[in-house]
Design a protein around this motif. Structure first.
Motif, PDB file in Angstrom:
ATOM      1  N   LEU A  71       0.829  -1.205   0.000  1.00  0.00           N
ATOM      2  CA  LEU A  71       0.000   0.000   0.000  1.00  0.00           C
ATOM      3  C   LEU A  71       0.866   1.260   0.000  1.00  0.00           C
ATOM      4  N   ILE A  72       1.893   1.289   0.857  1.00  0.00           N
ATOM      5  CA  ILE A  72       2.755   2.474   0.960  1.00  0.00           C
ATOM      6  C   ILE A  72       3.584   2.657  -0.314  1.00  0.00           C
ATOM      7  N   ASN A  73       4.093   1.568  -0.873  1.00  0.00           N
ATOM      8  CA  ASN A  73       4.874   1.690  -2.109  1.00  0.00           C
ATOM      9  C   ASN A  73       4.011   2.170  -3.275  1.00  0.00           C
ATOM     10  N   ARG A  74       2.737   1.886  -3.190  1.00  0.00           N
ATOM     11  CA  ARG A  74       1.821   2.302  -4.249  1.00  0.00           C
ATOM     12  C   ARG A  74       1.323   3.733  -4.037  1.00  0.00           C
ATOM     13  N   GLU A  75       0.949   4.069  -2.806  1.00  0.00           N
ATOM     14  CA  GLU A  75       0.256   5.336  -2.553  1.00  0.00           C
ATOM     15  C   GLU A  75       1.013   6.293  -1.628  1.00  0.00           C
ATOM     16  N   GLY A  76       2.126   5.845  -1.044  1.00  0.00           N
ATOM     17  CA  GLY A  76       2.838   6.681  -0.089  1.00  0.00           C
ATOM     18  C   GLY A  76       2.137   6.712   1.259  1.00  0.00           C
ATOM     19  N   ASP A 108       7.013  11.572  22.682  1.00  0.00           N
ATOM     20  CA  ASP A 108       6.107  12.584  23.226  1.00  0.00           C
ATOM     21  C   ASP A 108       4.986  12.986  22.275  1.00  0.00           C
ATOM     22  N   PRO A 109       5.250  13.128  20.961  1.00  0.00           N
ATOM     23  CA  PRO A 109       4.138  13.463  20.068  1.00  0.00           C
ATOM     24  C   PRO A 109       3.055  12.376  20.116  1.00  0.00           C
ATOM     25  N   GLN A 110       1.812  12.815  20.201  1.00  0.00           N
ATOM     26  CA  GLN A 110       0.691  11.879  20.244  1.00  0.00           C
ATOM     27  C   GLN A 110       0.103  11.737  18.842  1.00  0.00           C
ATOM     28  N   ALA A 111      -0.032  10.504  18.376  1.00  0.00           N
ATOM     29  CA  ALA A 111      -0.561  10.264  17.033  1.00  0.00           C
ATOM     30  C   ALA A 111      -1.306   8.934  17.024  1.00  0.00           C
ATOM     31  N   PHE A 112      -2.216   8.790  16.066  1.00  0.00           N
ATOM     32  CA  PHE A 112      -3.020   7.570  15.993  1.00  0.00           C
ATOM     33  C   PHE A 112      -3.462   7.340  14.556  1.00  0.00           C
ATOM     34  N   ARG A 113      -3.793   6.117  14.272  1.00  0.00           N
ATOM     35  CA  ARG A 113      -4.376   5.782  12.978  1.00  0.00           C
ATOM     36  C   ARG A 113      -5.886   5.978  13.052  1.00  0.00           C
ATOM     37  N   PRO A 114      -6.466   6.875  12.257  1.00  0.00           N
ATOM     38  CA  PRO A 114      -7.927   7.020  12.260  1.00  0.00           C
ATOM     39  C   PRO A 114      -8.588   5.700  11.864  1.00  0.00           C
ATOM     40  N   PRO A 115      -9.554   5.234  12.643  1.00  0.00           N
ATOM     41  CA  PRO A 115     -10.126   3.903  12.394  1.00  0.00           C
ATOM     42  C   PRO A 115     -10.832   3.760  11.050  1.00  0.00           C
ATOM     43  N   ASP A 116     -11.247   4.880  10.463  1.00  0.00           N
ATOM     44  CA  ASP A 116     -11.964   4.820   9.192  1.00  0.00           C
ATOM     45  C   ASP A 116     -11.053   5.058   7.995  1.00  0.00           C
ATOM     46  N   GLN A 117      -9.723   5.043   8.220  1.00  0.00           N
ATOM     47  CA  GLN A 117      -8.775   5.342   7.159  1.00  0.00           C
ATOM     48  C   GLN A 117      -7.857   4.139   6.901  1.00  0.00           C
ATOM     49  N   PRO A 118      -7.262   4.057   5.706  1.00  0.00           N
ATOM     50  CA  PRO A 118      -6.318   2.966   5.427  1.00  0.00           C
ATOM     51  C   PRO A 118      -5.058   3.082   6.272  1.00  0.00           C
ATOM     52  N   LYS A 119      -4.239   2.042   6.240  1.00  0.00           N
ATOM     53  CA  LYS A 119      -3.102   1.948   7.147  1.00  0.00           C
ATOM     54  C   LYS A 119      -1.925   2.851   6.788  1.00  0.00           C
ATOM     55  N   ASN A 120      -2.049   3.588   5.718  1.00  0.00           N
ATOM     56  CA  ASN A 120      -0.974   4.539   5.370  1.00  0.00           C
ATOM     57  C   ASN A 120      -1.291   5.950   5.844  1.00  0.00           C
TER      58      ASN A 120
END
Length: 356
Positions: A38-43, A159-171
């Motif tokens: 997915l990342i190699n295709r779409e970044g 320290d930076p807080q980040a998360f994967r939005p549950p409705d978004q792809p893994k990239n």
């Protein structure tokens, strides 16, 4: 100089990767084969809040000057990189494929920057007077770290807080709290110079937002003190782990401010522990500054969410701090309660997994 950097972990690791790509460096993300495809295709896309700007800014790796690729762990030769960034949670390094890569990284003697709440065992060996005997039990797979040279391992607090939005792809990664990565220097001058070059490059990099060149938050700050990344420990114990209750979980804000006096007491107790290891006041963060930041943390911690999601392993900084405290003759009822609750919940999760 442009560096080739290997980053383990395509979720949280993609945030640090994006900062490197903005600074014209090359990055390879290690992840599962499907995510790599997915990342190699779409970044990748990192969604960043920018002060003074409405909404979130989508930063696409495809539009950045650095080069990004992704690979499953079995296909990676760590010897071809200048720096390895360990951007996953501690338990994940023992996973199939990743454990073999960790062994190759250790044998390559490439400098490794761990962006983890749970310090790698070789990093702890850099702290004078601290015995790592007896600490192995706090790690999901302590054998992962046995071949690493402590001189080639350093730590940055995530320290930076980040998360994967549950409705978004893994990239896709969304940043909630855009603070800085605070890293300790390596033992050696050459490896530390590499980190300081990255610090400078990230500081000066700008993002083309179409209508303007923007300075993007989340920087790398390199410190001479090996205790600076441990400033996260009081925060984790006073906030993140106190999200965990016997029957449910609560947001970090509520864990800290629901009983501010108790939060302050355990925060300052852990700070005292860090002082006992050798930390100075300037290495740590005062409670009042942390409490102010916690007002914006309206979700339970990732550790709490993982536990109540059925995880069989989480990062056990609670266990680690408790065992180090025992070496110093210190004890905290609040920490003992946290460790007991986490042990109980993990035991239940593992029992459920075995019964399937």
């Amino acid at each position: 100089m442009n560096y080739d950097v290997l980053v383990l972990g395509a979720s949280y690791g993609s945030l640090f990767a994006t900062k490197l790509l903005m600074a014209r460096h090359q990055v390879t993300l290690v992840c599962t084969r499907s995510t790599a495809d997915l990342i190699n295709r779409e970044g990748t896309i990192v969604r960043m809040p920018i002060k003074g700007r409405d909404g979130l800014l989508d930063i696409s790796s495809k539009k950045l000057p650095g080069k990004l690729s992704a690979s499953p762990p079995d296909a990676v030769d760590p010897g071809s990189f200048d720096l390895v960034v360990l951007g996953m949670q501690e338990a994940q390094y023992g996973a199939s494929g990743v454990r073999g890569l960790m062994s190759r990284i250790a044998k390559s003697r490439k400098p490794s920057l761990a962006i983890m709440n749970m310090p790698p065992l070789p990093y702890l060996k850099r702290i004078p007077g601290l015995s790592t005997e007896g600490l192995e039990a706090c790690y999901a797979d302590p054998g992962v770290w046995k071949d690493f040279d402590p001189a080639q391992v350093t730590l940055a607090s995530p320290d930076p807080q980040a998360f994967r939005p549950p409705d978004q792809p893994k990239n896709v990664l969304q940043v909630g709290l855009p603070t800085n990565f605070k890293a300790a220097r390596f033992e050696g001058e050459r490896e530390t110079a590499l980190l300081r070059n990255l610090e400078s490059d990230i500081e000066s990099a700008r993002c083309n937002a179409g209508d303007s060149l923007l300075e993007i938050p989340v920087k790398l700050k390199v410190h001479d003190s090996i205790f600076v990344p441990l400033a996260k420990w009081p925060m984790l114990i006073a906030g993140n782990y106190r999200c965990i209750r016997r029957e449910d979980m609560i947001p970090i804000k509520e864990a800290v401010h629901g009983d501010a006096a108790k939060s302050r007491a355990v925060y300052e107790w852990v700070s005292k522990l860090c002082h006992g290891l050798g930390a100075e006041d300037e290495d740590l963060v005062p409670f009042d500054k942390y409490a102010k930041a916690a007002e914006g943390l309206g979700k339970p911690s990732s550790a709490a969410r993982a536990l109540f999601g059925g995880a069989e392993h989480i990062e056990r900084v609670d266990c680690l701090v408790r065992r180090i405290a025992q070496q110093q003759g210190l004890q905290s009822d609040t920490l003992d309660e946290i460790v007991a609750l986490v042990d109980e919940r993990l035991g239940g999760n593992r029992a459920v997994a075995l019964s399937r």
